[in-house]
Design a protein around this motif. Sequence first.
Motif, PDB file in Angstrom:
ATOM      1  N   LEU A  21      33.798  35.688  36.998  1.00 53.36           N
ATOM      2  CA  LEU A  21      32.952  36.621  37.750  1.00 53.36           C
ATOM      3  C   LEU A  21      32.963  36.282  39.236  1.00 53.36           C
ATOM      4  CD1 LEU A  21      30.729  38.829  37.989  1.00 53.36           C
ATOM      5  CD2 LEU A  21      29.060  37.020  37.473  1.00 53.36           C
ATOM      6  N   ASN A  24      36.455  37.117  40.767  1.00 49.27           N
ATOM      7  CA  ASN A  24      36.639  38.563  40.907  1.00 49.27           C
ATOM      8  C   ASN A  24      35.773  39.127  42.032  1.00 49.27           C
ATOM      9  OD1 ASN A  24      38.452  38.615  38.804  1.00 49.27           O
ATOM     10  ND2 ASN A  24      36.967  39.283  37.271  1.00 49.27           N
ATOM     11  N   THR A  25      34.551  38.625  42.124  1.00 52.79           N
ATOM     12  CA  THR A  25      33.632  39.130  43.148  1.00 52.79           C
ATOM     13  C   THR A  25      34.138  38.823  44.549  1.00 52.79           C
ATOM     14  OG1 THR A  25      31.708  38.907  41.682  1.00 52.79           O
ATOM     15  CG2 THR A  25      31.282  38.994  44.056  1.00 52.79           C
ATOM     16  N   MET A 186      25.045  35.056  40.078  1.00 50.01           N
ATOM     17  CA  MET A 186      26.383  34.871  39.501  1.00 50.01           C
ATOM     18  C   MET A 186      26.505  33.506  38.837  1.00 50.01           C
ATOM     19  SD  MET A 186      29.158  36.604  42.081  1.00 50.01           S
ATOM     20  CE  MET A 186      28.708  35.623  43.517  1.00 50.01           C
ATOM     21  N   ASP A 192      26.601  40.065  35.439  1.00 49.59           N
ATOM     22  CA  ASP A 192      27.942  39.893  34.886  1.00 49.59           C
ATOM     23  C   ASP A 192      28.928  40.956  35.366  1.00 49.59           C
ATOM     24  OD1 ASP A 192      26.939  42.081  33.620  1.00 49.59           O
ATOM     25  OD2 ASP A 192      27.358  41.389  31.567  1.00 49.59           O
ATOM     26  N   ASN A 193      28.510  41.788  36.341  1.00 47.50           N
ATOM     27  CA  ASN A 193      29.403  42.836  36.820  1.00 47.50           C
ATOM     28  C   ASN A 193      29.824  42.547  38.250  1.00 47.50           C
ATOM     29  OD1 ASN A 193      29.980  45.608  38.176  1.00 47.50           O
ATOM     30  ND2 ASN A 193      30.090  46.026  35.978  1.00 47.50           N
ATOM     31  N   TYR A 194      31.109  42.319  38.441  1.00 47.98           N
ATOM     32  CA  TYR A 194      31.577  41.897  39.756  1.00 47.98           C
ATOM     33  C   TYR A 194      31.550  43.030  40.784  1.00 47.98           C
ATOM     34  CZ  TYR A 194      36.223  44.023  39.068  1.00 47.98           C
ATOM     35  OH  TYR A 194      37.268  44.895  38.893  1.00 47.98           O
ATOM     36  N   THR A 198      29.770  42.687  44.298  1.00 47.19           N
ATOM     37  CA  THR A 198      30.548  42.915  45.514  1.00 47.19           C
ATOM     38  C   THR A 198      29.788  43.795  46.496  1.00 47.19           C
ATOM     39  OG1 THR A 198      32.673  42.692  44.361  1.00 47.19           O
ATOM     40  CG2 THR A 198      32.677  43.909  46.434  1.00 47.19           C
TER      41      THR A 198
END
Length: 221
Positions: A21, A24-25, A186, A192-194, A198
């Motif tokens: 995570l 990716n973020t 995080m 849990d959602n990048y 972002t």
Amino acid sequence: MSLQNSTVSPRRESLLATNQLIRNTYLMLSMTLVFSAVMAGVSMWMNLPPMISLIAMFGSMALIWFVLPRTARSGAGLVTVFAITGLMGLGLGPTINYYLHLEGGDQIVMTALGGTGAIFLALSAYALISRRDFSFMGGFLMVGMIVVLLAMLGNLFFHLPALSMALSGAVILLMSGFILFDTSRMVNSGEDNYLMMTVSLYLSIFNIFVSLLNILGASRD
């Protein structure tokens, strides 16, 4: 032995998911910042009028509130995130042009850019390394944002330069708190959602940069 392995495995999976995570973020954040900078450059080159900033702000806010929550877990979420950050970059162009035309404008913009980067990197590094849980700040930050937004609306009628400077300083403090808060989410599995992370971190960086421009520009005026 098998019981111990079954206990360790979920922890290992959770740690791997957290690291994924974070990677990716920050990768997505880097890409959106570059894209936003390109759009700001296009806006500056075209010398777009200040009204574009207002239109871009309302457009990006509409995407954040109504579109992103519905697309954040699909491929369309990527397009939405780039649309949000691209619009905000486009709207930033007239603002940067304004400060560049002030005396020492180049220095103002570069100082604000460097200060924003230093604040973000320092706070993110601290939250990642210390792994402290800053979730307790959530309520305070939301109340602080409401108070600042109301004060900003009030200052539209009174036009007090000192209040504008104070509000810019308050925004920097609040956005710094949000960086700690979001990074902590995080690290400690609060999010849990990048794509959502972002956009949240991007907004903090954007607002710190604009607030630093306001403070540095006012000090030169």
